[in-house]
Design an enzyme around this catalytic site. Structure first.
Site, PDB file in Angstrom:
ATOM      1  N   ASP A  90       0.871  -1.177   0.000  1.00  0.00           N
ATOM      2  CA  ASP A  90       0.000   0.000   0.000  1.00  0.00           C
ATOM      3  C   ASP A  90       0.909   1.228   0.000  1.00  0.00           C
ATOM      4  O   ASP A  90       1.944   1.239   0.677  1.00  0.00           O
ATOM      5  CB  ASP A  90      -0.897   0.007   1.248  1.00  0.00           C
ATOM      6  CG  ASP A  90      -2.131   0.883   1.072  1.00  0.00           C
ATOM      7  OD1 ASP A  90      -3.245   0.348   1.124  1.00  0.00           O
ATOM      8  OD2 ASP A  90      -1.976   2.116   0.875  1.00  0.00           O
ATOM      9  N   ASN A  91       0.522   2.256  -0.763  1.00  0.00           N
ATOM     10  CA  ASN A  91       1.352   3.469  -0.748  1.00  0.00           C
ATOM     11  C   ASN A  91       0.930   4.444   0.353  1.00  0.00           C
ATOM     12  O   ASN A  91       1.539   5.498   0.515  1.00  0.00           O
ATOM     13  CB  ASN A  91       1.355   4.164  -2.126  1.00  0.00           C
ATOM     14  CG  ASN A  91      -0.012   4.714  -2.507  1.00  0.00           C
ATOM     15  OD1 ASN A  91      -0.950   4.680  -1.714  1.00  0.00           O
ATOM     16  ND2 ASN A  91      -0.113   5.239  -3.726  1.00  0.00           N
ATOM     17  N   ASP A 110       4.497   2.148  -4.194  1.00  0.00           N
ATOM     18  CA  ASP A 110       3.499   2.494  -5.199  1.00  0.00           C
ATOM     19  C   ASP A 110       3.542   1.500  -6.362  1.00  0.00           C
ATOM     20  O   ASP A 110       4.620   1.146  -6.844  1.00  0.00           O
ATOM     21  CB  ASP A 110       3.808   3.907  -5.708  1.00  0.00           C
ATOM     22  CG  ASP A 110       2.626   4.509  -6.428  1.00  0.00           C
ATOM     23  OD1 ASP A 110       2.072   5.487  -5.915  1.00  0.00           O
ATOM     24  OD2 ASP A 110       2.259   4.001  -7.519  1.00  0.00           O
ATOM     25  N   SER A 151     -10.762   6.102  -5.459  1.00  0.00           N
ATOM     26  CA  SER A 151     -12.151   5.638  -5.587  1.00  0.00           C
ATOM     27  C   SER A 151     -13.208   6.701  -5.283  1.00  0.00           C
ATOM     28  O   SER A 151     -14.341   6.358  -4.970  1.00  0.00           O
ATOM     29  CB  SER A 151     -12.371   4.439  -4.663  1.00  0.00           C
ATOM     30  OG  SER A 151     -12.185   4.836  -3.332  1.00  0.00           O
ATOM     31  N   THR A 204     -16.614  -2.214  -9.410  1.00  0.00           N
ATOM     32  CA  THR A 204     -17.665  -1.371  -8.830  1.00  0.00           C
ATOM     33  C   THR A 204     -18.947  -1.366  -9.663  1.00  0.00           C
ATOM     34  O   THR A 204     -18.892  -1.540 -10.895  1.00  0.00           O
ATOM     35  CB  THR A 204     -17.142   0.085  -8.722  1.00  0.00           C
ATOM     36  OG1 THR A 204     -18.229   0.954  -8.381  1.00  0.00           O
ATOM     37  CG2 THR A 204     -16.551   0.587 -10.022  1.00  0.00           C
ATOM     38  N   TYR A 232     -14.219   7.585 -12.512  1.00  0.00           N
ATOM     39  CA  TYR A 232     -13.832   6.486 -11.620  1.00  0.00           C
ATOM     40  C   TYR A 232     -14.321   5.147 -12.192  1.00  0.00           C
ATOM     41  O   TYR A 232     -13.541   4.192 -12.355  1.00  0.00           O
ATOM     42  CB  TYR A 232     -14.414   6.738 -10.220  1.00  0.00           C
ATOM     43  CG  TYR A 232     -14.450   5.526  -9.354  1.00  0.00           C
ATOM     44  CD1 TYR A 232     -13.275   4.910  -8.929  1.00  0.00           C
ATOM     45  CD2 TYR A 232     -15.670   4.959  -8.957  1.00  0.00           C
ATOM     46  CE1 TYR A 232     -13.316   3.774  -8.138  1.00  0.00           C
ATOM     47  CE2 TYR A 232     -15.718   3.831  -8.174  1.00  0.00           C
ATOM     48  CZ  TYR A 232     -14.544   3.247  -7.770  1.00  0.00           C
ATOM     49  OH  TYR A 232     -14.591   2.120  -6.992  1.00  0.00           O
ATOM     50  N   HIS A 248     -19.102   9.324   1.768  1.00  0.00           N
ATOM     51  CA  HIS A 248     -20.111   8.258   1.751  1.00  0.00           C
ATOM     52  C   HIS A 248     -21.194   8.473   2.802  1.00  0.00           C
ATOM     53  O   HIS A 248     -20.933   8.987   3.890  1.00  0.00           O
ATOM     54  CB  HIS A 248     -19.435   6.899   1.951  1.00  0.00           C
ATOM     55  CG  HIS A 248     -18.501   6.556   0.840  1.00  0.00           C
ATOM     56  ND1 HIS A 248     -17.146   6.782   0.931  1.00  0.00           N
ATOM     57  CD2 HIS A 248     -18.714   6.053  -0.387  1.00  0.00           C
ATOM     58  CE1 HIS A 248     -16.580   6.407  -0.213  1.00  0.00           C
ATOM     59  NE2 HIS A 248     -17.508   5.969  -1.027  1.00  0.00           N
ATOM     60  N   ALA A 272     -24.757  15.651  -8.856  1.00  0.00           N
ATOM     61  CA  ALA A 272     -24.614  15.272 -10.270  1.00  0.00           C
ATOM     62  C   ALA A 272     -24.191  13.813 -10.394  1.00  0.00           C
ATOM     63  O   ALA A 272     -23.326  13.337  -9.657  1.00  0.00           O
ATOM     64  CB  ALA A 272     -23.580  16.165 -10.938  1.00  0.00           C
ATOM     65  N   ASP A 304     -25.842  10.977  -9.827  1.00  0.00           N
ATOM     66  CA  ASP A 304     -26.413   9.935  -8.956  1.00  0.00           C
ATOM     67  C   ASP A 304     -27.615   9.266  -9.631  1.00  0.00           C
ATOM     68  O   ASP A 304     -28.651   9.904  -9.830  1.00  0.00           O
ATOM     69  CB  ASP A 304     -26.915  10.543  -7.636  1.00  0.00           C
ATOM     70  CG  ASP A 304     -25.830  10.665  -6.585  1.00  0.00           C
ATOM     71  OD1 ASP A 304     -24.769  10.025  -6.739  1.00  0.00           O
ATOM     72  OD2 ASP A 304     -26.052  11.400  -5.604  1.00  0.00           O
TER      73      ASP A 304
HETATM   74  N1  UFG Z   1     -25.864  10.942  -0.128  1.00  0.00           N
HETATM   75  C1  UFG Z   1     -26.498  11.999   0.485  1.00  0.00           C
HETATM   76  N2  UFG Z   1     -25.745  12.800   1.281  1.00  0.00           N
HETATM   77  C2  UFG Z   1     -24.417  12.623   1.493  1.00  0.00           C
HETATM   78  C3  UFG Z   1     -23.779  11.530   0.860  1.00  0.00           C
HETATM   79  C4  UFG Z   1     -24.542  10.714   0.050  1.00  0.00           C
HETATM   80  O1  UFG Z   1     -27.701  12.208   0.325  1.00  0.00           O
HETATM   81  O2  UFG Z   1     -23.796  13.408   2.212  1.00  0.00           O
HETATM   82  C5  UFG Z   1     -26.659  10.039  -0.963  1.00  0.00           C
HETATM   83  C6  UFG Z   1     -26.155   9.991  -2.405  1.00  0.00           C
HETATM   84  O3  UFG Z   1     -26.774  11.002  -3.163  1.00  0.00           O
HETATM   85  C7  UFG Z   1     -26.572   8.575  -2.807  1.00  0.00           C
HETATM   86  C8  UFG Z   1     -26.501   7.772  -1.496  1.00  0.00           C
HETATM   87  O4  UFG Z   1     -26.535   8.738  -0.459  1.00  0.00           O
HETATM   88  O5  UFG Z   1     -27.878   8.585  -3.252  1.00  0.00           O
HETATM   89  C9  UFG Z   1     -25.242   6.947  -1.382  1.00  0.00           C
HETATM   90  O6  UFG Z   1     -24.133   7.797  -1.639  1.00  0.00           O
HETATM   91  P1  UFG Z   1     -22.617   7.348  -1.399  1.00  0.00           P
HETATM   92  O7  UFG Z   1     -21.767   8.527  -1.747  1.00  0.00           O
HETATM   93  O8  UFG Z   1     -22.475   6.763  -0.034  1.00  0.00           O
HETATM   94  O9  UFG Z   1     -22.427   6.169  -2.418  1.00  0.00           O
HETATM   95  P2  UFG Z   1     -22.672   6.154  -4.010  1.00  0.00           P
HETATM   96  O10 UFG Z   1     -23.896   5.315  -4.227  1.00  0.00           O
HETATM   97  O11 UFG Z   1     -22.651   7.495  -4.618  1.00  0.00           O
HETATM   98  O12 UFG Z   1     -21.341   5.459  -4.470  1.00  0.00           O
HETATM   99  C10 UFG Z   1     -21.120   4.096  -4.327  1.00  0.00           C
HETATM  100  C11 UFG Z   1     -19.636   3.857  -4.111  1.00  0.00           C
HETATM  101  C12 UFG Z   1     -18.846   4.306  -5.304  1.00  0.00           C
HETATM  102  C13 UFG Z   1     -19.408   3.663  -6.529  1.00  0.00           C
HETATM  103  C14 UFG Z   1     -20.895   3.928  -6.654  1.00  0.00           C
HETATM  104  C15 UFG Z   1     -21.507   3.178  -7.781  1.00  0.00           C
HETATM  105  O13 UFG Z   1     -19.204   4.548  -2.979  1.00  0.00           O
HETATM  106  O14 UFG Z   1     -17.506   3.903  -5.154  1.00  0.00           O
HETATM  107  O15 UFG Z   1     -21.555   3.480  -5.476  1.00  0.00           O
HETATM  108  O16 UFG Z   1     -22.457   3.955  -8.373  1.00  0.00           O
HETATM  109  F1  UFG Z   1     -18.814   4.191  -7.620  1.00  0.00           F
END
Ligand code: UFG
Length: 330
Positions: free
Chosen positions: A31-32, A51, A78, A118, A142, A190, A284, A286
């Protein structure tokens, strides 16, 4: 078995190393530490900091660590949002790192790789339950780099006899049941860790991104899958390759979706804390609903999620977040 884990100090990598060590395997970690944490690496794993883009470094580890049965590859950037503003960082780290690592692996006779992919490879889904044969059309850089990495494995595999399993995760979450390791990103983007930071007092509120989606309460639906279940799937995938099976791709999820509001309510129930919510516009890129069919992984790999209950998932994550207010920083 002797397993080399690339990115074994990151969130899903570190949990997989714990499961591998607990199952009696010999584990080597590279791991880096750009986004991973030394403290997340299991003390029984041998750790090399460096790396994957550094061919001499990767060669030196593979020269020293003979007899590796398989590689599990998590090492990548990621963050979806970051990939949109800095795509070349993603091409450089994710694709160039994988290319250099593969050059070294092929030169050292390594022929089995399990790869961290993913749901973002699919982009906007064609139907509710996503299966592996659905169209791949990433809507962010990504996901595009992860899809390109899968294709790199395919072509390198054909040319050099290497076999791979690509695991397309949906929303990884939760933490090791011991509470010793958990989810820590900087910045955190997340949903579940952000809500838990509100619960542990290190963040003021959770913003809901979009309340006008065509879902039961207007917020996005996701398939939340426990990180230990993901870790177990990697071990099943290694076993599958060790048994001589061909390269393949599998979705990993629970097959059940929860809205953002349902997740927030479950955190309230588990933690007993006030969670301040601010409703904002859509983020944007989602998709409204992302739910996996993991039927193939269950049938072919014999994998079954053991931590599927959302309340249990959040309890494990809360054990980590309530005792590590600043992640690995304390
Ligand atoms: N969300 C919020 N508020 C926040 C963060 C997230 O409302 O502060 C919502 C997002 O809009 C989404 C849901 O919660 O509807 C989940 O969001 P995450 O950011 O936790 O996860 P994502 O579904 O966007 O992303 C995940 C993985 C990514 C992967 C993606 C695949 O974390 O690595 O699924 O679409 F690319």
């Amino acid at each position: 078995m002797k397993i080399l884990v690339l990115g074994g100090a990151g969130y899903i990598g570190s949990h997989t190393v714990y499961e591998l060590v607990d199952a009696g395997n010999e584990v080597v970690v590279i791991d880096n530490l750009e986004t991973g944490f030394k403290a997340a690496v299991h003390p029984k794993a041998r750790f090399y900091q460096g790396d994957l883009r550094d061919r001499a470094f990767v060669d030196s580890v593979l020269d020293a660590e003979t007899g590796i049965d398989a590689v599990i590859h998590f090492a990548a950037n990621s963050q979806v949002g970051e990939s949109m503003v800095n795509p070349l960082k993603y091409y450089d780290n994710n694709l160039c790192g994988t290319k250099t690592m593969l050059q070294s692996a092929v030169a050292h006779g390594i022929d089995k790789i399990v790869f961290s992919s993913t749901a973002a490879t699919y982009g906007e889904p064609e139907k509710v339950l996503i299966v592996e044969t659905d169209r791949t059309n990433p809507t962010n850089c990504y996901g595009e780099t992860k899809l390109s990495m899968e294709k790199m494995f395919k072509w390198v595999g054909q040319a050099h006899g290497l076999r791979f399993v690509s695991l397309r995760y949906f929303n990884a979450c939760g933490a090791h049941v011991s509470g010793q390791i958990g989810e820590a990103h900087n910045p955190e983007t997340h949903l579940i860790p952000i809500i838990l930071q509100v619960a542990n007092g290190t963040r003021d509120h959770i913003s809901i991104f979009g309340t006008d989606y065509p879902t039961k309460d207007g917020t996005c639906v996701r398939d939340y899958i426990h990180v230990t279940d993901l870790a177990q799937a990697h071990i099943r995938a290694v076993d599958y390759l060790m048994a001589g099976n061909p390269s393949d791709i599998f979705n990993l999820g629970n097959g059940v979706g929860f809205t953002v509001r349902e997740v927030i309510d479950t955190v309230r129930e588990v933690t007993g804390r006030e969670i301040k919510v601010v409703e904002e516009g859509r983020r944007a890129g989602d998709p409204a609903v992302l739910i996996a069919s993991s039927e193939k992984a269950q049938r072919v790999l014999g994998w079954k999620p053991e931590h599927a209950d959302l309340k249990h998932i959040i309890e494990t994550a809360w054990r980590w977040h309530s005792t590590h207010l600043h992640g690995y920083g304390e």
